[in-house]
Design a protein around this motif. Structure first.
Motif, PDB file in Angstrom:
ATOM      1  N   UNK A 246     -15.794 -13.415 -24.183  1.00 20.74           N
ATOM      2  CA  UNK A 246     -15.505 -12.016 -23.861  1.00 20.74           C
ATOM      3  C   UNK A 246     -15.907 -11.672 -22.430  1.00 20.74           C
ATOM      4  N   UNK A 247     -16.635 -12.579 -21.782  1.00 20.03           N
ATOM      5  CA  UNK A 247     -17.108 -12.355 -20.417  1.00 20.03           C
ATOM      6  C   UNK A 247     -16.432 -13.222 -19.369  1.00 20.03           C
ATOM      7  N   UNK A 248     -15.447 -14.039 -19.752  1.00 14.22           N
ATOM      8  CA  UNK A 248     -14.831 -14.941 -18.778  1.00 14.22           C
ATOM      9  C   UNK A 248     -13.398 -15.276 -19.171  1.00 14.22           C
ATOM     10  N   UNK A 249     -12.483 -15.063 -18.219  1.00 11.96           N
ATOM     11  CA  UNK A 249     -11.073 -15.374 -18.433  1.00 11.96           C
ATOM     12  C   UNK A 249     -10.491 -15.989 -17.167  1.00 11.96           C
ATOM     13  N   UNK A 250      -9.372 -16.693 -17.327  1.00 12.06           N
ATOM     14  CA  UNK A 250      -8.664 -17.269 -16.193  1.00 12.06           C
ATOM     15  C   UNK A 250      -7.182 -16.958 -16.295  1.00 12.06           C
ATOM     16  N   UNK A 251      -6.560 -16.761 -15.139  1.00 13.25           N
ATOM     17  CA  UNK A 251      -5.110 -16.657 -15.032  1.00 13.25           C
ATOM     18  C   UNK A 251      -4.681 -17.837 -14.178  1.00 13.25           C
ATOM     19  N   UNK A 252      -4.012 -18.813 -14.791  1.00  8.95           N
ATOM     20  CA  UNK A 252      -3.631 -20.051 -14.107  1.00  8.95           C
ATOM     21  C   UNK A 252      -2.171 -19.985 -13.689  1.00  8.95           C
ATOM     22  N   UNK A 253      -1.942 -20.128 -12.389  1.00  4.40           N
ATOM     23  CA  UNK A 253      -0.576 -20.017 -11.879  1.00  4.40           C
ATOM     24  C   UNK A 253       0.143 -21.356 -11.796  1.00  4.40           C
TER      25      UNK A 253
ATOM     26  N   UNK B 277      -3.061 -22.453  -8.422  1.00  2.77           N
ATOM     27  CA  UNK B 277      -4.482 -22.112  -8.354  1.00  2.77           C
ATOM     28  C   UNK B 277      -4.802 -21.187  -9.520  1.00  2.77           C
ATOM     29  N   UNK B 278      -6.066 -20.914  -9.691  1.00  4.97           N
ATOM     30  CA  UNK B 278      -6.528 -20.092 -10.805  1.00  4.97           C
ATOM     31  C   UNK B 278      -7.287 -18.881 -10.284  1.00  4.97           C
ATOM     32  N   UNK B 279      -7.000 -17.722 -10.873  1.00  3.95           N
ATOM     33  CA  UNK B 279      -7.809 -16.541 -10.641  1.00  3.95           C
ATOM     34  C   UNK B 279      -8.739 -16.427 -11.839  1.00  3.95           C
ATOM     35  N   UNK B 280     -10.017 -16.659 -11.606  1.00  3.59           N
ATOM     36  CA  UNK B 280     -11.032 -16.561 -12.658  1.00  3.59           C
ATOM     37  C   UNK B 280     -11.676 -15.183 -12.556  1.00  3.59           C
ATOM     38  N   UNK B 281     -11.963 -14.588 -13.702  1.00  4.30           N
ATOM     39  CA  UNK B 281     -12.603 -13.277 -13.727  1.00  4.30           C
ATOM     40  C   UNK B 281     -13.764 -13.331 -14.704  1.00  4.30           C
ATOM     41  N   UNK B 282     -14.940 -13.019 -14.198  1.00  2.00           N
ATOM     42  CA  UNK B 282     -16.130 -13.006 -15.033  1.00  2.00           C
ATOM     43  C   UNK B 282     -16.745 -11.623 -15.040  1.00  2.00           C
TER      44      UNK B 282
END
Length: 149
Positions: free
Chosen positions: A46-53, A56-61
């Motif tokens: 619930x505290x960490x997600x990634x959007x993988x293109x 590259x990856x946009x990680x959000x914590x």
């Protein structure tokens, strides 16, 4: 991977794989980027997600992930004033028209052709990070973006 010569022995250059944003409201920020890019987020906790293109990856914590780094070292959500997160899109003008109703309040610059050959839409995400959506127009810009001329 590329190698550079230091005069001693060759070394492998590091590969930039991702950029991580720290968020005070991770649900909202992940939802924003998923809506903007069409990329389905991968939630690990619930505290960490990634959007993988695929490139590259946009990680959000969430801010709670900072505890894993020990001292916070001055890291705060929404405090960026110098970095720009950039996404190459197929047609920035079409994206602008399709999403104008919910993007308009965050726009810093409507689609504009830049001197280096990109058509760019500059905006801020919900936490203030600067985002550039761009479409390479000139042959040189398309080549820099890894496209065939």
């Amino acid at each position: 991977m590329s190698q550079i010569s230091t005069g001693l022995s060759p070394r492998v250059l590091p590969a930039l794989l991702s950029v991580r944003l720290i968020s005070a409201d991770i649900q909202r920020l992940v939802s924003f980027y998923a809506s903007l890019t069409g990329i389905e987020p991968i939630w690990y906790t619930e505290d960490f997600a990634e959007l993988r293109s695929g490139v590259a990856t946009l990680a959000i914590g969430s801010t709670r992930t900072l505890a894993f780094f020990g001292e916070h070292h001055g890291i705060e959500s929404g405090q960026n004033r110098s970095a720009i997160i950039e996404f190459k899109v197929e047609n920035v003008d079409a994206l602008w028209e399709a999403h104008r109703d919910w993007l308009e309040e965050s726009v810093l610059q409507a689609p504009t052709t830049m001197p280096w050959g990109n058509r760019s839409l500059l905006l801020r995400d919900p936490e203030g990070h600067c985002v550039n959506l761009f479409t390479p127009l000139s042959p040189e810009a398309r080549q820099r973006a890894g496209e065939a001329s």
